[in-house]
Design an enzyme around this catalytic site. Structure first.
Site, PDB file in Angstrom:
ATOM      1  N   GLY A  16      29.919  37.096  40.617  1.00 23.51           N
ATOM      2  CA  GLY A  16      30.023  36.756  39.208  1.00 23.51           C
ATOM      3  C   GLY A  16      29.237  37.727  38.355  1.00 23.51           C
ATOM      4  O   GLY A  16      28.089  38.018  38.639  1.00 23.51           O
ATOM      5  N   HIS A  17      29.869  38.264  37.320  1.00 20.84           N
ATOM      6  CA  HIS A  17      29.158  39.122  36.383  1.00 20.84           C
ATOM      7  C   HIS A  17      28.927  38.324  35.101  1.00 20.84           C
ATOM      8  O   HIS A  17      29.866  37.835  34.487  1.00 20.84           O
ATOM      9  CB  HIS A  17      29.964  40.384  36.085  1.00 20.84           C
ATOM     10  CG  HIS A  17      29.905  41.379  37.200  1.00 20.84           C
ATOM     11  ND1 HIS A  17      30.525  42.601  37.152  1.00 20.84           N
ATOM     12  CD2 HIS A  17      29.263  41.349  38.386  1.00 20.84           C
ATOM     13  CE1 HIS A  17      30.283  43.268  38.275  1.00 20.84           C
ATOM     14  NE2 HIS A  17      29.521  42.521  39.027  1.00 20.84           N
ATOM     15  N   ASP A  42      23.311  40.496  42.143  1.00 25.84           N
ATOM     16  CA  ASP A  42      22.702  39.748  41.034  1.00 25.84           C
ATOM     17  C   ASP A  42      21.726  40.604  40.221  1.00 25.84           C
ATOM     18  O   ASP A  42      20.816  40.087  39.594  1.00 25.84           O
ATOM     19  CB  ASP A  42      21.967  38.488  41.545  1.00 25.84           C
ATOM     20  CG  ASP A  42      22.838  37.631  42.437  1.00 25.84           C
ATOM     21  OD1 ASP A  42      23.951  37.294  42.012  1.00 25.84           O
ATOM     22  OD2 ASP A  42      22.404  37.296  43.560  1.00 25.84           O
ATOM     23  N   GLN A  65      28.569  42.683  43.873  1.00 20.40           N
ATOM     24  CA  GLN A  65      27.493  42.501  44.868  1.00 20.40           C
ATOM     25  C   GLN A  65      26.463  43.649  44.767  1.00 20.40           C
ATOM     26  O   GLN A  65      26.305  44.225  43.724  1.00 20.40           O
ATOM     27  CB  GLN A  65      28.061  42.381  46.293  1.00 20.40           C
ATOM     28  CG  GLN A  65      28.752  41.067  46.563  1.00 20.40           C
ATOM     29  CD  GLN A  65      30.261  41.149  46.426  1.00 20.40           C
ATOM     30  OE1 GLN A  65      30.865  42.206  46.455  1.00 20.40           O
ATOM     31  NE2 GLN A  65      30.892  40.016  46.286  1.00 20.40           N
ATOM     32  N   LYS A  81      24.535  43.754  36.670  1.00 18.15           N
ATOM     33  CA  LYS A  81      25.538  44.805  36.446  1.00 18.15           C
ATOM     34  C   LYS A  81      26.456  44.473  35.279  1.00 18.15           C
ATOM     35  O   LYS A  81      26.827  45.346  34.503  1.00 18.15           O
ATOM     36  CB  LYS A  81      26.360  45.017  37.725  1.00 18.15           C
ATOM     37  CG  LYS A  81      25.538  45.529  38.889  1.00 18.15           C
ATOM     38  CD  LYS A  81      26.379  45.661  40.148  1.00 18.15           C
ATOM     39  CE  LYS A  81      26.802  44.333  40.740  1.00 18.15           C
ATOM     40  NZ  LYS A  81      25.677  43.503  41.220  1.00 18.15           N
TER      41      LYS A  81
END
Length: 423
Positions: free
Chosen positions: A40-41, A13, A224, A16
């Site tokens: 999730g990005h 988180d 991650q 990225k």
């Protein structure tokens, strides 16, 4: 020819997705090398927030080719929905997105196994996202898994049935109450498989080799964070893949000596989702304010993130393990308004101060030793140059650079791609 690598240095988180999005205009290929739809990005631009789960973050740039590497695990149902969500942006997904035949598939029964395993642990649960990631990687290392390339085989459904039946027997072994309709889940799964077949499958290690030979620039994108690495993270509260730099080599088939820059992303403070040790976690009003101002909720799961001061011991460890060459600090704007900031510079480990990341960082063994910094009150979100930043923030940045012996090249002062200051 350039092969650069971008990864998170904390418990995920870190932001990225935004940085990949900012950098992608410099690269021909964006390649995701590990993880699954549990990561999730989030990208934000033109007033729209986008959450990507499996698809690399370069998908919104016209010229970039996006590769899903062999180290990734793919849930066809989630993947199909992700593609459908991009339909309104008028992009040619078939030209922009290609998938390694060696990437493993997440079956509906993998998700059920995940839920059964976590339920059986009671209070000892590890905080799984229940997306089937762990069981899929277990099948991969146990040499039972199904891969994207298997979809092209005539007996794919028979292979599927054999593995799914094995999974159902394992679910029964856990002895927990689990309500599900497998026929319904399977219908959805095979419908999604038919959609995936419309995309191009590649032998990704060959593709990446030829791209390097042709002088293409490649950005390898991790999911991650380093402290969730299955080998080097806070085990067992980790993910099931190698989130560190080595994972880019095994997850894409790129030789280690081809990687040049290693971009390390970290927040100006620290967060963690789910269970597991967190030495600098705050349980007071300061932590609550960080969470509120930083909108600290998981982009995929919606789970609240635990917040704490910057942990320099853990960050230094991640920089060393990954061979980071450039740092990028995210969410500096969230720290505006605090009178005092703290940075953990050492751990008191079993009564002795240490400066390295030990085998066990559980609360009973470790307590943080802090250095204090003067805070700032200015709103950073409209600032566009490094010179505009408050002197207190510059001192904070320079101290971190000195301790980590790596330059901070980017400071993010907001979620939008334009709110990015290059130093």
């Amino acid at each position: 020819m350039t092969v650069d690598l971008l990864l998170g240095l904390q418990w995920g988180d870190e932001g990225k997705g935004k940085i990949v999005d900012v950098l992608t205009s410099n690269y021909d290929i964006i390649a995701r090398f590990q993880g699954g739809p549990n990561a999730g990005h989030t990208l934000e631009f033109d007033g729209i927030k986008h959450v990507l789960r499996t698809i690399p973050s370069g998908i919104f740039h016209k010229s970039a080719v996006n590769v899903i590497g062999n180290g990734v695990v793919i849930d066809p149902v989630v993947f199909q929905k992700e593609i459908e969500g991009l339909a309104k942006f008028d992009m040619d997904i078939k030209k922009k997105l290609i998938i390694s035949r060696k990437a493993h598939l997440i079956l509906p029964t993998h998700r059920l196994l995940d839920a059964a395993s976590e339920a059986s642990k009671g209070k000892a649960k590890i905080g799984s996202t229940l997306k089937g990631i762990g069981p899929t990687y277990m099948d991969k290392t146990g040499r039972n898994g199904l891969r994207v390339g298997d979809i092209e085989l005539e007996d794919f459904k028979e292979r599927y049935r054999s593995l799914a039946d094995k999974h159902e027997a394992m679910i029964a072994f856990y002895g927990v109450e689990l309500q599900y309709n497998l026929a319904e889940l399977e219908a959805e799964f095979f419908e999604a498989i038919d959609e995936i077949k419309k995309l191009e499958f590649i032998d990704s290690e060959e593709y990446m080799y030829q791209a390097q030979k042709a002088g293409k620039s490649i950005l390898c994108e991790g999911a991650q964070g380093s402290l969730l690495d299955v080998d080097f993270g806070t085990y067992p509260f980790v993910t099931s893949s190698n989130t560190t730099a080595a994972g880019a080599c095994t997850g894409l088939g790129i030789a280690p000596n081809k990687i040049k820059e290693v971009y390390g992303i970290f927040k100006a403070y620290t967060t963690r989702v789910g269970s597991g040790p967190f030495p600098t976690e705050l349980f007071d009003e300061v932590g609550a304010t960080m969470a509120k101002v930083g909108n600290e909720f998981g982009s995929v799961t919606g789970r609240a993130r635990r917040c704490g001061w910057l942990d320099l011991v853990a960050l230094k460890y991640a920089v060393q393990v990954n061979g980071v060459t450039q740092l990028m600090m995210m969410k500096a704007d969230v720290l505006s308004g605090f009178d005092t900031l703290k940075v953990c510079t050492e751990y008191n480990y079993k009564g002795k101060n240490i400066a390295h990341f030990p085998y066990n960082v559980e609360e009973e063994n470790v307590s943080p030793v802090y250095k204090e910094f003067k805070g700032w009150k200015q709103d950073l979100t409209g600032m566009t140059t490094y010179d505009e930043l408050p002197v207190e923030l510059k001192e904070y940045i320079e101290y971190i650079e000195k301790e980590l012996e790596v330059p901070i090249k980017i400071v993010s002062v907001g979620p939008d791609r334009k709110q990015t200051i290059t130093k």
